[in-house]
Design an enzyme around this catalytic site. Structure first.
Site, PDB file in Angstrom:
ATOM      1  N   GLY A   1      40.002  41.109  31.342  1.00  0.00           N
ATOM      2  CA  GLY A   1      41.024  40.529  32.222  1.00  0.00           C
ATOM      3  C   GLY A   1      41.134  39.020  32.039  1.00  0.00           C
ATOM      4  O   GLY A   1      40.135  38.330  31.809  1.00  0.00           O
ATOM      5  N   SER A   2      42.371  38.536  32.129  1.00  0.00           N
ATOM      6  CA  SER A   2      42.599  37.088  32.006  1.00  0.00           C
ATOM      7  C   SER A   2      43.231  36.541  33.278  1.00  0.00           C
ATOM      8  O   SER A   2      43.908  35.529  33.268  1.00  0.00           O
ATOM      9  CB  SER A   2      43.503  36.794  30.800  1.00  0.00           C
ATOM     10  OG  SER A   2      44.759  37.430  30.979  1.00  0.00           O
TER      11      SER A   2
ATOM     12  N   GLY B   1      39.765  36.226  38.029  1.00  0.00           N
ATOM     13  CA  GLY B   1      38.364  36.543  37.749  1.00  0.00           C
ATOM     14  C   GLY B   1      38.037  36.294  36.286  1.00  0.00           C
ATOM     15  O   GLY B   1      37.064  35.598  35.956  1.00  0.00           O
TER      16      GLY B   1
ATOM     17  N   GLU C   1      57.274  35.969  51.781  1.00  0.00           N
ATOM     18  CA  GLU C   1      57.755  34.887  50.910  1.00  0.00           C
ATOM     19  C   GLU C   1      59.029  35.283  50.181  1.00  0.00           C
ATOM     20  O   GLU C   1      59.972  34.497  50.075  1.00  0.00           O
ATOM     21  CB  GLU C   1      56.641  34.495  49.924  1.00  0.00           C
ATOM     22  CG  GLU C   1      55.535  33.746  50.639  1.00  0.00           C
ATOM     23  CD  GLU C   1      54.287  33.457  49.802  1.00  0.00           C
ATOM     24  OE1 GLU C   1      53.532  32.557  50.181  1.00  0.00           O
ATOM     25  OE2 GLU C   1      54.069  34.122  48.791  1.00  0.00           O
TER      26      GLU C   1
ATOM     27  N   ASP D   1      39.894  41.876  42.655  1.00  0.00           N
ATOM     28  CA  ASP D   1      40.669  42.919  43.348  1.00  0.00           C
ATOM     29  C   ASP D   1      40.112  44.326  43.136  1.00  0.00           C
ATOM     30  O   ASP D   1      40.504  45.257  43.837  1.00  0.00           O
ATOM     31  CB  ASP D   1      42.124  42.913  42.840  1.00  0.00           C
ATOM     32  CG  ASP D   1      42.950  41.818  43.496  1.00  0.00           C
ATOM     33  OD1 ASP D   1      42.378  41.035  44.271  1.00  0.00           O
ATOM     34  OD2 ASP D   1      44.160  41.748  43.217  1.00  0.00           O
TER      35      ASP D   1
ATOM     36  N   ALA E   1      42.791  35.516  45.594  1.00  0.00           N
ATOM     37  CA  ALA E   1      42.352  34.814  44.391  1.00  0.00           C
ATOM     38  C   ALA E   1      40.934  34.252  44.528  1.00  0.00           C
ATOM     39  O   ALA E   1      40.125  34.340  43.588  1.00  0.00           O
ATOM     40  CB  ALA E   1      43.343  33.690  44.086  1.00  0.00           C
TER      41      ALA E   1
HETATM   42  C1  LIG Z   1      52.790  38.667  44.254  1.00  0.00           C
HETATM   43  C2  LIG Z   1      51.393  38.288  44.617  1.00  0.00           C
HETATM   44  C3  LIG Z   1      51.146  37.197  45.448  1.00  0.00           C
HETATM   45  C4  LIG Z   1      49.856  36.841  45.778  1.00  0.00           C
HETATM   46  N1  LIG Z   1      49.644  35.751  46.570  1.00  0.00           N
HETATM   47  C5  LIG Z   1      48.390  35.347  46.823  1.00  0.00           C
HETATM   48  C6  LIG Z   1      48.142  34.162  47.555  1.00  0.00           C
HETATM   49  O1  LIG Z   1      49.064  33.504  48.015  1.00  0.00           O
HETATM   50  N2  LIG Z   1      46.852  33.770  47.749  1.00  0.00           N
HETATM   51  C7  LIG Z   1      45.799  34.486  47.244  1.00  0.00           C
HETATM   52  O2  LIG Z   1      44.645  34.094  47.387  1.00  0.00           O
HETATM   53  N3  LIG Z   1      46.004  35.622  46.559  1.00  0.00           N
HETATM   54  C8  LIG Z   1      47.263  36.071  46.323  1.00  0.00           C
HETATM   55  N4  LIG Z   1      47.470  37.218  45.618  1.00  0.00           N
HETATM   56  C9  LIG Z   1      46.314  38.015  45.196  1.00  0.00           C
HETATM   57  C10 LIG Z   1      45.640  37.422  43.974  1.00  0.00           C
HETATM   58  O3  LIG Z   1      46.588  37.111  42.988  1.00  0.00           O
HETATM   59  C11 LIG Z   1      44.618  38.421  43.464  1.00  0.00           C
HETATM   60  O4  LIG Z   1      43.688  38.644  44.481  1.00  0.00           O
HETATM   61  C12 LIG Z   1      43.916  37.904  42.218  1.00  0.00           C
HETATM   62  O5  LIG Z   1      44.825  37.747  41.171  1.00  0.00           O
HETATM   63  C13 LIG Z   1      42.803  38.862  41.808  1.00  0.00           C
HETATM   64  O6  LIG Z   1      42.214  38.397  40.632  1.00  0.00           O
HETATM   65  P1  LIG Z   1      41.613  39.431  39.578  1.00  0.00           P
HETATM   66  O7  LIG Z   1      41.002  38.628  38.502  1.00  0.00           O
HETATM   67  O8  LIG Z   1      40.780  40.431  40.275  1.00  0.00           O
HETATM   68  O9  LIG Z   1      42.874  40.233  39.046  1.00  0.00           O
HETATM   69  P2  LIG Z   1      44.194  39.660  38.309  1.00  0.00           P
HETATM   70  O10 LIG Z   1      44.388  38.216  38.566  1.00  0.00           O
HETATM   71  O11 LIG Z   1      45.268  40.606  38.699  1.00  0.00           O
HETATM   72  O12 LIG Z   1      43.839  39.846  36.800  1.00  0.00           O
HETATM   73  C14 LIG Z   1      43.692  41.100  36.199  1.00  0.00           C
HETATM   74  C15 LIG Z   1      43.690  40.911  34.710  1.00  0.00           C
HETATM   75  O13 LIG Z   1      43.251  42.082  34.082  1.00  0.00           O
HETATM   76  C16 LIG Z   1      44.127  42.429  33.050  1.00  0.00           C
HETATM   77  N5  LIG Z   1      44.020  43.878  32.902  1.00  0.00           N
HETATM   78  C17 LIG Z   1      44.311  44.827  33.792  1.00  0.00           C
HETATM   79  N6  LIG Z   1      44.011  46.036  33.300  1.00  0.00           N
HETATM   80  C18 LIG Z   1      43.537  45.836  32.066  1.00  0.00           C
HETATM   81  C19 LIG Z   1      43.068  46.696  31.039  1.00  0.00           C
HETATM   82  N7  LIG Z   1      43.006  48.013  31.180  1.00  0.00           N
HETATM   83  N8  LIG Z   1      42.685  46.143  29.881  1.00  0.00           N
HETATM   84  C20 LIG Z   1      42.731  44.805  29.693  1.00  0.00           C
HETATM   85  N9  LIG Z   1      43.148  43.949  30.640  1.00  0.00           N
HETATM   86  C21 LIG Z   1      43.540  44.464  31.804  1.00  0.00           C
HETATM   87  C22 LIG Z   1      45.470  41.910  33.504  1.00  0.00           C
HETATM   88  O14 LIG Z   1      46.347  41.752  32.417  1.00  0.00           O
HETATM   89  C23 LIG Z   1      45.043  40.590  34.117  1.00  0.00           C
HETATM   90  O15 LIG Z   1      44.882  39.626  33.116  1.00  0.00           O
HETATM   91  C24 LIG Z   1      48.768  37.602  45.278  1.00  0.00           C
HETATM   92  C25 LIG Z   1      49.014  38.707  44.450  1.00  0.00           C
HETATM   93  C26 LIG Z   1      50.309  39.042  44.131  1.00  0.00           C
HETATM   94  C27 LIG Z   1      50.575  40.237  43.235  1.00  0.00           C
END
Ligand SMILES: Cc1cc2nc3c(=O)[nH]c(=O)nc-3n(C[C@H](O)[C@H](O)[C@H](O)COP(=O)(O)OP(=O)(O)OC[C@H]3O[C@@H](n4cnc5c(N)ncnc54)[C@H](O)[C@@H]3O)c2cc1C
Length: 495
Positions: free
Chosen positions: A20-21, A24, A184, A322, A333
């Site tokens: 994931g990029s 996290g 929003e 997440d 985030a």
């Molecule tokens: C529209 C929206 C608004 C938001 N607003 C807020 C906010 O205002 N404040 C806040 O704190 N949080 C907000 N969030 C939530 C926040 O963005 C997430 O909690 C955060 O991005 C989680 O980080 P993560 O690294 O777990 O997942 P993500 O940031 O979603 O990253 C997941 C990564 O994994 C990659 N991936 C997925 N599956 C695979 C696979 N099988 N193979 C390879 N790569 C894969 C994806 O391409 C991505 O790069 C919002 C989310 C959304 C959708």
């Protein structure tokens, strides 16, 4: 046959793979910058996505590049980091191998430590067919498709009005989900209709647009508490958003949306532009990990992790962001960032022979959501704030977390244009953006159906030899000035 990324690795160092990029993945990789490890980040997109600003891409305020810088560029200065694009399709905990695919090319990447940060996708609560008519907002593709649908609805209404037809359904926008994203989006669509587009159409008045925000919950922004939720609802109504609460969406089709209330009442709203901002479903990789370790999955597919974010029986595997279910941590985030930094530090400590940090502790830095221009809600610890101050804090904080100076600079320029002026700088949209998703979904094998396999490319080599021979002959004819020169064929000798 799957190729192995191990063939290119001869350093003999501890290998960390990060999946994931997103928040996290990126922050975990960066945290390992000075560790004595090689880090391989594998992600299905080539960019890091700042999801909290996706709604501004969908509504034409920011460009997708501003919130999605290329991961390769962001990490170009990190010597121990390699970026690989690919969708992880399997994780073999026994062999300690991650299997990824990119357009029919399979790669196996071995690891000593693994950080899984694959995030979450949209959930339609078992009604995935709603997606066709009410796209979600989780990716750059989603935001660009929505941008096309939102601005496209005004275009269709302009034509309908010119044809003397009814424009009501075309100018009705329904946003499902009254969490921060839904609030929003609804607020911003109302602003578009009221301010940005008000002088742009001749046959319709954009101000007639109806923006409806629907949720099954009894209030907007439930995590912000009742008081802020009530204030947010009032502020939305003041800018013209119609808020319908306690309404469960039961049906979505091309021309409208149907919902049911607790008392059994049903209501249908005719609307051509529907947006789903209602639920999340953790990456399916959670299930793979659960099946191999016995760790539980909750209803949203989040995996139960140990207090140190590792999987039962696999201290070398961390899951963050997440995807996890731990102590009711929210899907925000900061949970992903802090979790990934914790995991990276734990890996470094182990290699340095230092003691563990103990269980992961989340520091809640607060939550905020924008409602409209100059108005936001914010809660930090016991402090609750609404209005201009909350809005300014939102701007500053989001600016700090946007990746890259260049992006911060252009975002500020675009915010000036949108919030102080009445314009939107990024309103371009194309038919491909609007209809590409539906077209790809109709292909059995998705985008992979559109590209040649490595085997097909080998067959193409034969054709290349033919083309080279033709080109050589063409060049010879030109060099020897034989083009256009008619040669009499010697007459066959007759005797
Ligand atoms: C529209 C929206 C608004 C938001 N607003 C807020 C906010 O205002 N404040 C806040 O704190 N949080 C907000 N969030 C939530 C926040 O963005 C997430 O909690 C955060 O991005 C989680 O980080 P993560 O690294 O777990 O997942 P993500 O940031 O979603 O990253 C997941 C990564 O994994 C990659 N991936 C997925 N599956 C695979 C696979 N099988 N193979 C390879 N790569 C894969 C994806 O391409 C991505 O790069 C919002 C989310 C959304 C959708």
């Amino acid at each position: 046959m799957a190729a192995s990324a191990a063939e290119g690795n001869s350093s003999g160092r501890h290998q960390v793979v990060v999946i994931g990029s997103g928040f996290g993945g990126l922050f975990g990789t960066k945290e390992l910058k000075d560790a004595d490890v090689d880090v391989t980040m594998i992600a299905k997109t080539s960019h890091h996505l700042f999801q909290p600003l996706l709604y501004q891409v969908a509504t034409g305020i920011l460009s997708e590049g501003e919130i999605a810088p290329p991961t390769r560029e962001v990490l170009s200065g990190q010597k121990n980091a390699t970026v690989l694009m690919g969708e992880v399709t399997a994780i073999d905990l026994e062999r300690k191998v991650v299997v990824s695919e990119l357009l029919n090319r399979t790669l196996e990447t071995p690891y000593d430590s693994l950080i899984v940060a694959a995030g979450a996708g949209q959930s339609y609560f078992g009604n995935d067919h709603f997606a066709e008519f009410a796209p979600g907002m989780k990716s750059v593709d989603d935001a660009l498709e929505l941008r096309g649908r939102i601005f496209g609805a005004f275009e269709l209404a302009e034509i309908a009005a010119a044809r003397g037809e009814d424009t009501e359904a075309l100018l009705t926008f329904v946003v499902v989900g009254a969490g921060p994203t839904g609030v929003e989006l609804a607020g911003q669509i109302a602003e578009l209709a009221r301010r940005t587009l008000k002088k742009d159409f001749k046959n319709i008045s954009s101000r007639q647009a109806r923006v409806v925000l629907v949720d099954a919950a009894p209030q907007v922004l439930p995590p912000f508490g009742e008081r802020l939720g009530t204030k947010a609802k009032k502020a939305l109504e003041e800018i013209g958003v119609e808020v319908i609460l306690g309404a469960m969406v039961t049906h979505v089709d091309q021309t409208g949306i149907e919902m049911k209330f607790k008392d059994g009442r049903a209501q249908r709203i005719e609307s051509s532009a529907k947006i789903w901002a209602a639920g999340v479903q953790a990456s399916p990789l959670g299930r793979t990990l659960s099946e191999q370790t016995g760790a539980g999955l909750d209803r949203a597919g989040r995996i139960a992790v140990n207090p140190d974010l590792t999987l039962p029986g696999h201290p070398e595997v961390f899951v963050v962001g997440d995807m996890i279910s731990l102590d009711h941590l929210p899907g925000v985030a900061q949970v992903a960032i802090q979790g990934a930094k914790y995991a990276a530090k734990e890996i470094g400590n182990r290699l340095d022979g230092k003691p563990s940090q103990g269980p992961f502790k989340y520091w809640d830095k607060g939550s905020m959501a924008i409602i409209s221009r100059f108005n936001a809600v914010m809660m930090v610890g016991r402090i609750r704030m609404t209005g201009l101050l909350a809005w300014l804090s939102w701007l500053v904080l989001h600016l700090v977390y946007i990746t890259g100076f260049k992006n911060r600079f252009t975002a500020v320029v675009h915010w000036f244009i949108s919030f102080l002026g009445r314009d939107s700088s990024e309103r371009t949209s194309t038919m491909q953006q609007v209809f590409g998703r539906a077209a790809i979904q109709r292909l059995e094998g998705g985008v992979a159906d559109l590209v040649a396999t490595p085997e097909e490319l080998a067959a193409a080599e034969e054709r290349r030899a033919e083309l080279e021979a033709t080109a050589a002959e063409e060049a010879r004819l030109t060099d020897q000035r034989q083009r256009g020169v008619h040669h009499e064929e010697p007459e066959a000798a007759t005797s």
